[in-house]
Design a protein around this motif. Structure first.
Motif, PDB file in Angstrom:
ATOM      1  N   SER A 165       0.821  -1.210   0.000  1.00 60.97           N
ATOM      2  CA  SER A 165       0.000   0.000   0.000  1.00 60.97           C
ATOM      3  C   SER A 165       0.854   1.258   0.000  1.00 60.97           C
ATOM      4  N   THR A 166       2.156   1.128   0.222  1.00 59.18           N
ATOM      5  CA  THR A 166       3.041   2.290   0.261  1.00 59.18           C
ATOM      6  C   THR A 166       3.607   2.626  -1.111  1.00 59.18           C
ATOM      7  N   ASN A 167       3.074   2.031  -2.176  1.00 59.67           N
ATOM      8  CA  ASN A 167       3.589   2.310  -3.511  1.00 59.67           C
ATOM      9  C   ASN A 167       3.515   3.793  -3.828  1.00 59.67           C
ATOM     10  N   GLY A 168       4.546   4.273  -4.504  1.00 59.37           N
ATOM     11  CA  GLY A 168       4.566   5.654  -4.934  1.00 59.37           C
ATOM     12  C   GLY A 168       5.189   6.603  -3.940  1.00 59.37           C
ATOM     13  N   LEU A 169       5.482   6.149  -2.719  1.00 57.51           N
ATOM     14  CA  LEU A 169       6.136   7.016  -1.745  1.00 57.51           C
ATOM     15  C   LEU A 169       7.592   7.235  -2.128  1.00 57.51           C
ATOM     16  N   ALA A 170       8.079   8.450  -1.923  1.00 56.79           N
ATOM     17  CA  ALA A 170       9.489   8.740  -2.170  1.00 56.79           C
ATOM     18  C   ALA A 170      10.287   8.308  -0.957  1.00 56.79           C
ATOM     19  N   TRP A 259      13.811  13.147 -12.433  1.00 61.14           N
ATOM     20  CA  TRP A 259      13.878  13.594 -11.043  1.00 61.14           C
ATOM     21  C   TRP A 259      12.532  14.158 -10.615  1.00 61.14           C
ATOM     22  N   ARG A 260      12.175  13.910  -9.362  1.00 57.34           N
ATOM     23  CA  ARG A 260      10.949  14.490  -8.832  1.00 57.34           C
ATOM     24  C   ARG A 260      11.128  16.001  -8.651  1.00 57.34           C
ATOM     25  N   PRO A 261      10.048  16.779  -8.760  1.00 54.07           N
ATOM     26  CA  PRO A 261      10.148  18.231  -8.538  1.00 54.07           C
ATOM     27  C   PRO A 261      10.735  18.537  -7.164  1.00 54.07           C
ATOM     28  N   GLY A 262      11.774  19.363  -7.135  1.00 53.64           N
ATOM     29  CA  GLY A 262      12.398  19.735  -5.877  1.00 53.64           C
ATOM     30  C   GLY A 262      13.367  18.723  -5.317  1.00 53.64           C
ATOM     31  N   ASP A 266      23.083  16.170  -7.326  1.00 53.46           N
ATOM     32  CA  ASP A 266      24.233  16.819  -7.940  1.00 53.46           C
ATOM     33  C   ASP A 266      24.319  16.543  -9.440  1.00 53.46           C
ATOM     34  N   SER A 267      23.445  15.672  -9.936  1.00 49.70           N
ATOM     35  CA  SER A 267      23.495  15.314 -11.354  1.00 49.70           C
ATOM     36  C   SER A 267      23.152  16.512 -12.224  1.00 49.70           C
ATOM     37  N   THR A 268      23.857  16.623 -13.353  1.00 51.51           N
ATOM     38  CA  THR A 268      23.537  17.691 -14.306  1.00 51.51           C
ATOM     39  C   THR A 268      22.587  17.191 -15.395  1.00 51.51           C
ATOM     40  N   TYR A 269      22.214  15.908 -15.322  1.00 50.60           N
ATOM     41  CA  TYR A 269      21.268  15.358 -16.293  1.00 50.60           C
ATOM     42  C   TYR A 269      19.831  15.631 -15.845  1.00 50.60           C
ATOM     43  N   ASP A 270      18.941  15.665 -16.809  1.00 47.07           N
ATOM     44  CA  ASP A 270      17.524  15.844 -16.506  1.00 47.07           C
ATOM     45  C   ASP A 270      16.871  14.546 -16.055  1.00 47.07           C
ATOM     46  N   VAL A 271      17.607  13.436 -16.128  1.00 49.86           N
ATOM     47  CA  VAL A 271      17.071  12.123 -15.785  1.00 49.86           C
ATOM     48  C   VAL A 271      17.989  11.452 -14.765  1.00 49.86           C
TER      49      VAL A 271
END
Length: 378
Positions: A165-170, A259-262, A266-271
């Motif tokens: 039930s905790t699916n989707g939690l960061a 990446w999630r918003p916020g 340190d990665s410079t990639y968008d993914v």
């Protein structure tokens, strides 16, 4: 639950013997699993696994056309070798990273460190995670910790692991709680109630109950506590009042491709990754075939399911930086004929040893530790 580890008393501290025993136990276990030991290079062409600058090598006879770097991880030599048909293999690989951010001052970020990596083709992330669990259990036993295989909890995105039930939690929004043996049922109920009043949502580890509103806690000892950054300090203080010993082994599997918003990185990639295989969740979200194992709330192991030729090229486009295809052109011929199911498990060796031995930080493991910004820690 753990062996008594003497405090660090210099370069020849007593816990060095245990560190040596853990390394040899890892070697023995990997040979038992038919992994062959290999040596990967520490010097490679420019790769920048996360888009972050690497250490450049200079030499009086080396011209600027030969761009050699110290590896940030064994990632790209291993990726290249597996694509060319490397069989089940493992290595202790040296890694060199410059982590300047002040938040890396807790001793768990080192400029020079080791990754224990084992990899094979024709497998899955789930199978590699189960194999990694066995290694952790084996090493924990050497450290005096008995770990039940059922203690490894899997936290995944909605649609990929529907039994929780905790699916989707960061995972970065979670605090892990194991009640001490001395706690009473009424004491547990009162503490969980306080956590709810402080703004947390509390989940039983089996994922069957949400304790944030009403109802008594189940007989389970371990819980996941969801909180935001504003309430985290207060939540950790409350949870710490009743926390008992425990590794709280938790897999965060199939994280979002982007990446999630916020999200702090340190990665410079968008993914998140340019080498990972991508998957579609039932809810339409795009994930990567990666898994991260947290022990004691600290990420110590990362598993990566590798992309094929077509997805790798697409990942480079999604990364958002120019000229990436040219940088990784050398990988493409091997990927055209790469075997299916290439998966690797990367263990942050110093972090893992520190957690198992109860050391205050990873800097207590190597003989010559340097902080992420290069400052000596001895």
């Amino acid at each position: 639950m753990t062996k008594d580890v003497p405090a660090e008393t210099g370069i020849l501290a007593p816990h060095r013997q245990l560190i040596s025993e853990l390394r040899w136990e890892a070697h023995k276990w990997l040979h038992e699993q038919d992994f062959a030991e290999i040596v990967l290079p520490s010097v490679w062409t420019r790769s920048e696994e996360y888009g972050v600058e690497e250490f450049t090598l200079a030499h009086s006879r080396k011209g600027p056309e030969l761009d050699l770097r110290l590896l940030q991880s064994p990632e790209f030599p291993l990726f290249n070798a597996m694509a060319k048909g490397l069989g089940p293999s493992y290595t202790f690989g040296r890694c060199y990273r410059y982590e300047q951010d002040a938040s890396f001052s807790d001793g768990n970020y080192l400029m020079e460190f080791e990754q224990l990596v084992f990899a094979q083709s024709g497998t899955t992330v789930e199978e590699m995670a189960a194999l990694t669990d066995q290694l952790v259990i084996r090493l924990a036993k050497v450290a005096g910790i008995e770990v039940d295989p059922r203690e490894f909890f899997h936290l995944g995105p909605s649609g990929l692991v529907p039994e929780h039930s905790t699916n989707g939690l960061a995972v970065e929004s979670l605090v892990f709680l194991t009640f001490s043996e001395e706690s009473t049922p009424s004491g547990r109920e009162q503490l969980l109630k306080r956590l709810g009043e402080a703004g947390a949502r509390v989940y039983a580890l089996d994922g069957s109950a949400d304790m944030s509103s009403t109802g008594s806690p189940s007989a389970r000892e371990r819980f996941l506590i969801e909180t935001d950054a504003d309430h985290r300090a207060a939540i950790e203080e409350i949870a710490g009042e009743a926390a008992g010993p425990g590794l709280n082994a938790t897999w965060n599997i199939y994280p979002p491709f982007r990446w999630r918003p916020g999200e702090v990185t340190d990665s410079t990639y968008d993914v998140r990754s340019i080498t990972s295989r991508r998957e579609k969740a039932a809810d339409g979200g795009e994930c990567i075939a990666d898994a991260e194992l947290y022990l004691g709330g600290l990420e110590v192991i990362h598993i990566r399911g590798y992309a094929d030729h077509a997805q790798f090229l697409e990942n480079l486009q999604h990364a958002g930086l120019p000229n990436l295809r040219e940088r990784y052109e050398y990988l493409l011929p091997a990927l055209e004929a790469a075997p299916s199911g290439m998966v690797a498990s990367f263990l942050g060796w110093e972090r893992l040893v520190a957690v198992l031995l109860g050391l205050p930080s990873a800097s207590g493991v190597p003989y010559f530790p340097r902080a992420g910004n290069g400052a000596p820690r001895w």
